[in-house]
Write an enzyme that holds these catalytic residues in place. Structure first.
Site, short mmCIF file in Angstrom:
data_model
loop_
_atom_site.label_atom_id
_atom_site.label_comp_id
_atom_site.label_asym_id
_atom_site.label_seq_id
_atom_site.Cartn_x
_atom_site.Cartn_y
_atom_site.Cartn_z
N LYS A 1 9.78 -53.75 -22.29
CA LYS A 1 10.48 -53.09 -23.41
C LYS A 1 9.59 -53.22 -24.64
O LYS A 1 9.99 -53.71 -25.70
CB LYS A 1 11.85 -53.74 -23.62
N ASP B 1 15.72 -59.40 -12.36
CA ASP B 1 17.04 -59.77 -11.84
C ASP B 1 17.95 -58.55 -11.77
O ASP B 1 18.61 -58.28 -10.76
CB ASP B 1 17.64 -60.84 -12.77
N ASP C 1 18.79 -55.83 -8.14
CA ASP C 1 20.15 -55.60 -7.65
C ASP C 1 20.45 -54.10 -7.58
O ASP C 1 21.11 -53.63 -6.65
CB ASP C 1 21.17 -56.29 -8.56
N ASP D 1 14.79 -49.45 -19.45
CA ASP D 1 15.92 -48.53 -19.37
C ASP D 1 15.54 -47.27 -18.60
O ASP D 1 16.33 -46.75 -17.79
CB ASP D 1 16.47 -48.20 -20.76
N TYR E 1 15.60 -66.94 -19.25
CA TYR E 1 16.38 -67.90 -18.47
C TYR E 1 15.90 -69.33 -18.67
O TYR E 1 16.63 -70.28 -18.39
CB TYR E 1 16.32 -67.55 -16.98
#
Length: 356
Positions: free
Chosen positions: A192, A248, A252, A224, A143
């Site tokens: 990852k 992020d 959620d 994942d 970001y």
């Protein structure tokens, strides 16, 4: 008597409505527990663009830095979709995090007993006391990395850069381990590392920091797999620490396990006492002004502010207990179920105050 100065960034959409209810609850807690609160308001997001032409005015930064803590509603909406990327409401949110040095985002996913039926996950999977804390790095990663557009083979292409330095990883890892020491002493670091070089550095650094916390159990999980495990067996997690973009997404997902994104609070912290507290949901402009928004995530953010920035832990516990009691009988539309009293945003704030 302690007097705390709070800057209010009400923002856009339902932001002003939910912040007003949070202020009402904070004032009631101050009255009950013997401290005082004074408020200053500042502009952030779309409302700031309308008033000043930019999503983060310098005056807002100055007011926030001069306060003991900051409370944020929500920013954004389709009204500002035509703004260039660096002048969208969300750019103001990223900007205030950077300006205040807020590198650690704490997102608890706690299921209140009365809301178990609102979760899409089966009771036997959730259990009776699911309590996960996601610690998300907030000022680095993709970001904030370099980005741009170019041509590849005569066709338009775009690129974004995921980059982390060792000090950035070290400081967020220490926040996670410190939080775990107050909880169940388990940290899951999510990356990852089988694909990304930045994740390999992340894992190496977290392992090194963990040696300073021998009491804390550390394990690693690919992002994942973590997304799958959150719905398969969420009780296995205590503290999850991860990068900006992974945090992020995962937070959620965790919010829906808890029943509603309207229930999830968050704290964004620097190395000191100053913090920014906000619900993790958006500005929901489609329901703004209708008195149907759920203010509980913002009210629970006030509890986090009292605990982490103001040192008023007893008041924080009281607010959380008041919310739990209200949920036994009353719900806003997003979490309503048969047999409950359906209430609006303002009445929900009144009910929490009454329980306090």
């Amino acid at each position: 008597m302690n007097n705390y100065k709070i800057t209010l960034l009400k923002g856009d959409g339902i932001g002003p409505e939910i912040v007003n209810q949070a202020v009402k609850v904070l004032d009631k807690a101050a009255e009950k527990f013997g401290f005082e609160v004074t408020y200053d308001e500042a502009l952030l997001g779309g409302c700031a663009i309308d008033a000043t032409g930019v999503p983060l005015p310098e005056e807002t930064i100055a007011k926030c830095k001069a306060s003991d803590s900051v409370m944020l509603g929500a920013v954004g909406g389709p009204k500002w979709d035509n703004q260039p990327g660096n002048n969208r409401p969300e750019a103001g949110l990223l900007g205030i995090r950077g300006a205040l040095g807020l590198f650690a985002n704490l997102r608890p996913s706690v299921i209140f007993g009365p809301l178990k039926s609102a979760s899409p996950i089966k009771d036997e999977i959730i259990g009776d006391n699911m309590d996960i804390l996601i610690v998300r790095e907030l000022t680095g990663g993709i970001y904030f990395g370099e980005r741009g557009r170019k041509e590849v083979g005569g066709q338009p292409a775009a690129w974004d850069t995921e980059q982390y330095t060792v000090p950035e990883i070290e400081r967020i890892a220490r926040v996670a381990f410190d939080m775990a020491m107050r909880r169940n002493k388990r940290v899951t670091s999510v990356d990852k590392a089988n694909v990304l070089e930045s994740s390999r550095l992340w894992r190496e650094t977290v392992i090194r920091v963990s040696k300073d916390y021998p009491e804390v159990e550390l394990n690693h999980m690919y992002v994942d797999n973590c997304a799958m495990q959150l719905v398969r067996n969420p009780k296995q997690f205590d503290v999850i620490v991860t990068s900006n973009i992974f945090g992020d997404i995962l937070s959620d997902e965790a919010s829906m396990i808890a029943g509603s994104i309207g229930m999830l609070a968050s704290a964004s912290l620097s190395g000191g006492k100053l913090g920014l507290y906000e619900p993790i949901h958006g500005s929901a402009p489609d329901i703004a002004g209708q008195d149907i928004a759920n203010p509980l995530a913002t009210i629970l953010s006030v509890a986090m502010m009292l605990r982490y920035s103001l040192g008023e832990a007893e008041a924080a516990d009281a607010i959380e207990s008041a919310v739990a009691r209200v949920l036994e009988t009353s719900r806003t539309p997003d979490i309503y179920e048969e047999g409950m009293k359906k209430v609006g945003c303002e009445e929900m704030g009144d009910l929490v105050c009454a329980q306090l």
